[in-house]
Design a protein around this motif. Sequence first.
Motif, PDB file in Angstrom:
ATOM      1  N   GLY A  56      36.339  36.997  37.599  1.00  0.00           N
ATOM      2  CA  GLY A  56      37.478  36.670  36.762  1.00  0.00           C
ATOM      3  C   GLY A  56      38.452  35.655  37.288  1.00  0.00           C
ATOM      4  O   GLY A  56      39.354  35.245  36.561  1.00  0.00           O
ATOM      5  N   GLN A  57      38.305  35.155  38.508  1.00  0.00           N
ATOM      6  CA  GLN A  57      39.302  34.211  38.988  1.00  0.00           C
ATOM      7  C   GLN A  57      39.232  32.901  38.224  1.00  0.00           C
ATOM      8  O   GLN A  57      40.203  32.158  38.172  1.00  0.00           O
ATOM      9  CB  GLN A  57      39.123  33.973  40.492  1.00  0.00           C
ATOM     10  CG  GLN A  57      39.545  35.167  41.324  1.00  0.00           C
ATOM     11  CD  GLN A  57      39.705  34.783  42.776  1.00  0.00           C
ATOM     12  OE1 GLN A  57      39.872  33.624  43.102  1.00  0.00           O
ATOM     13  NE2 GLN A  57      39.677  35.764  43.640  1.00  0.00           N
ATOM     14  N   HIS A  58      38.083  32.601  37.679  1.00  0.00           N
ATOM     15  CA  HIS A  58      37.940  31.363  36.925  1.00  0.00           C
ATOM     16  C   HIS A  58      37.506  31.658  35.484  1.00  0.00           C
ATOM     17  O   HIS A  58      36.792  30.889  34.860  1.00  0.00           O
ATOM     18  CB  HIS A  58      36.919  30.456  37.617  1.00  0.00           C
ATOM     19  CG  HIS A  58      37.246  30.193  39.053  1.00  0.00           C
ATOM     20  ND1 HIS A  58      38.285  29.390  39.444  1.00  0.00           N
ATOM     21  CD2 HIS A  58      36.686  30.666  40.192  1.00  0.00           C
ATOM     22  CE1 HIS A  58      38.339  29.343  40.776  1.00  0.00           C
ATOM     23  NE2 HIS A  58      37.384  30.121  41.233  1.00  0.00           N
TER      24      HIS A  58
ATOM     25  N   GLY B 194      43.735  41.340  44.153  1.00  0.00           N
ATOM     26  CA  GLY B 194      44.495  40.166  44.587  1.00  0.00           C
ATOM     27  C   GLY B 194      45.977  40.243  44.354  1.00  0.00           C
ATOM     28  O   GLY B 194      46.701  39.279  44.658  1.00  0.00           O
ATOM     29  N   PHE B 195      46.485  41.340  43.810  1.00  0.00           N
ATOM     30  CA  PHE B 195      47.920  41.464  43.559  1.00  0.00           C
ATOM     31  C   PHE B 195      48.687  41.403  44.883  1.00  0.00           C
ATOM     32  O   PHE B 195      48.268  41.991  45.883  1.00  0.00           O
ATOM     33  CB  PHE B 195      48.199  42.794  42.857  1.00  0.00           C
ATOM     34  CG  PHE B 195      49.658  43.042  42.567  1.00  0.00           C
ATOM     35  CD1 PHE B 195      50.235  42.545  41.410  1.00  0.00           C
ATOM     36  CD2 PHE B 195      50.442  43.771  43.448  1.00  0.00           C
ATOM     37  CE1 PHE B 195      51.573  42.781  41.134  1.00  0.00           C
ATOM     38  CE2 PHE B 195      51.778  44.008  43.189  1.00  0.00           C
ATOM     39  CZ  PHE B 195      52.350  43.508  42.028  1.00  0.00           C
TER      40      PHE B 195
ATOM     41  N   SER C 251      48.829  35.736  51.184  1.00  0.00           N
ATOM     42  CA  SER C 251      48.718  35.310  49.790  1.00  0.00           C
ATOM     43  C   SER C 251      47.269  35.020  49.418  1.00  0.00           C
ATOM     44  O   SER C 251      46.483  34.533  50.211  1.00  0.00           O
ATOM     45  CB  SER C 251      49.567  34.053  49.577  1.00  0.00           C
ATOM     46  OG  SER C 251      49.466  33.609  48.251  1.00  0.00           O
ATOM     47  N   ARG C 252      46.925  35.330  48.190  1.00  0.00           N
ATOM     48  CA  ARG C 252      45.602  35.046  47.653  1.00  0.00           C
ATOM     49  C   ARG C 252      45.702  35.074  46.139  1.00  0.00           C
ATOM     50  O   ARG C 252      46.449  35.862  45.568  1.00  0.00           O
ATOM     51  CB  ARG C 252      44.597  36.089  48.138  1.00  0.00           C
ATOM     52  CG  ARG C 252      43.240  36.033  47.416  1.00  0.00           C
ATOM     53  CD  ARG C 252      42.346  37.134  47.954  1.00  0.00           C
ATOM     54  NE  ARG C 252      41.148  37.287  47.149  1.00  0.00           N
ATOM     55  CZ  ARG C 252      41.054  38.119  46.115  1.00  0.00           C
ATOM     56  NH1 ARG C 252      42.103  38.840  45.759  1.00  0.00           N
ATOM     57  NH2 ARG C 252      39.925  38.222  45.431  1.00  0.00           N
ATOM     58  N   LEU C 253      44.930  34.210  45.502  1.00  0.00           N
ATOM     59  CA  LEU C 253      44.957  34.148  44.046  1.00  0.00           C
ATOM     60  C   LEU C 253      44.446  35.453  43.457  1.00  0.00           C
ATOM     61  O   LEU C 253      43.361  35.924  43.783  1.00  0.00           O
ATOM     62  CB  LEU C 253      44.071  32.987  43.569  1.00  0.00           C
ATOM     63  CG  LEU C 253      43.972  32.790  42.057  1.00  0.00           C
ATOM     64  CD1 LEU C 253      45.331  32.387  41.488  1.00  0.00           C
ATOM     65  CD2 LEU C 253      42.928  31.737  41.727  1.00  0.00           C
TER      66      LEU C 253
END
Length: 457
Positions: free
Chosen positions: A6-8, A81-82, A90-92
């Motif tokens: 789902g990141q893209h 990733g929250f 940090s991470r998307l």
Amino acid sequence: MHAALGQHATTAGADALSDLVPPELASAIDALWRHQGPVAGNLYAAPAFVNLRETCQRLYPSSGSKDALGFALSQGIFALGFRWSDDVPSRLAVFSDVAAFRIDQAFRRDHARLTHLCPLDLGDDIPELHFGPNAIRTFAATELDDLLDPDGLLRRSAGWRFDSQRFSRFSWLVVEETAPFPRTSGGRTLPGLFFNAREDLGRIEPHKRHFPAPVEDALFALLTAPWEDVTAYSDLDWRPFRVPWVYTLSDDLFTRQPIPPDADTLSWEPDFHQNDEGEMVEVERPTRFPLTDAAISQTAYLDDAAWSEVMAARRSSVFARPIEHFLIRAFASDGIDEFLAHITAIEAALGMPGDHDPKARPKIPGQRRQGATARVAWRLSALLDDPLAGERYLALFKQRSDFLHGQAMKDISSQVRLDTRRLARRCVCALVGAATSMPPPAHQDAFLGELLRRGSA
């Protein structure tokens, strides 16, 4: 693998996921996602998180208590990733639509797929095998990174590094399992906090497992192979490998993934190579116990059919003894404990309680030695169709008794160690064959009684 979903995602894909998720959950996740950090304060008391927790309690009645659910949700959203504060790298994060879908699916599932990764330390070119839900294989460094998601683990343990290049130099036993979930979502995240306080926590479990049960099943099947005959330095160790630890991966969003052990927990030794400038450079390589060329042919039988046969045998009355326990204990032990475990595996397989009661055991005409040990020896000779096997067992059992009863004894030679392993393996393999024969033995006592009759004749 774990971070890819789902990141893209496209907008159309996100809309499709939204149709599968309760609107209240999608709204609660979207509100929380808009409040990503860095934010000061306690996440569990944040209004957006409280709203998400209360929404899940309404939607999923089996989600558990407030605290249990809070533990599960915090684990789940961080896995997606929250980010709440600067303490977490940090991470998307995945899109909120994808997060809502993943959380909804996590509540609806009743089981997890577990992957047990067992490094085969000291193993040298272990044959690749596939039997049932198990495999011996190697991994490329990129495959290990996909499996373990080191970026996700790094978010939990700043400064930690996973050296996939070093781990890729070992073979692995990989065991797949489907496991039911605990009753509460919190039990999936922090199982150590959810137990029966009335239990006797100091009790001794007589046959407690050394490894997870599915791993012991796989090892039991592997230990039917004649490794003692294909290990090049069998006078040092008959084992083709050691399993120092088991690392378990879960596809459950609410299960907290442990930090894997370091590659330094495996065995390494110095090595040297010449660089482009002609200089000798010291490096390291895995320490290995070499196998002979016969290893492939001697283990090729272990496939899906052999796995099914071993599992069917263990369900039969013939294996209603702690045979597996002692065979695995011998593999996992060293020195005298290994020797004793192999002897005890034979005794567990072929002994009977009545052997120790002179009044209960029937007399065998023409036989002077009628003690419990002699009876096991007779059964072993009959099981293996080898009169010398029983005599060898008696000699090995005497060394076992000398040790336990404090008699003066010499060192146990490497040949005796190998003989004990070989005899225990042959006993187990013959039992597998007997248990899966047609017709199979109807009752354990009758089976052992028939072996005694034949062996003492």
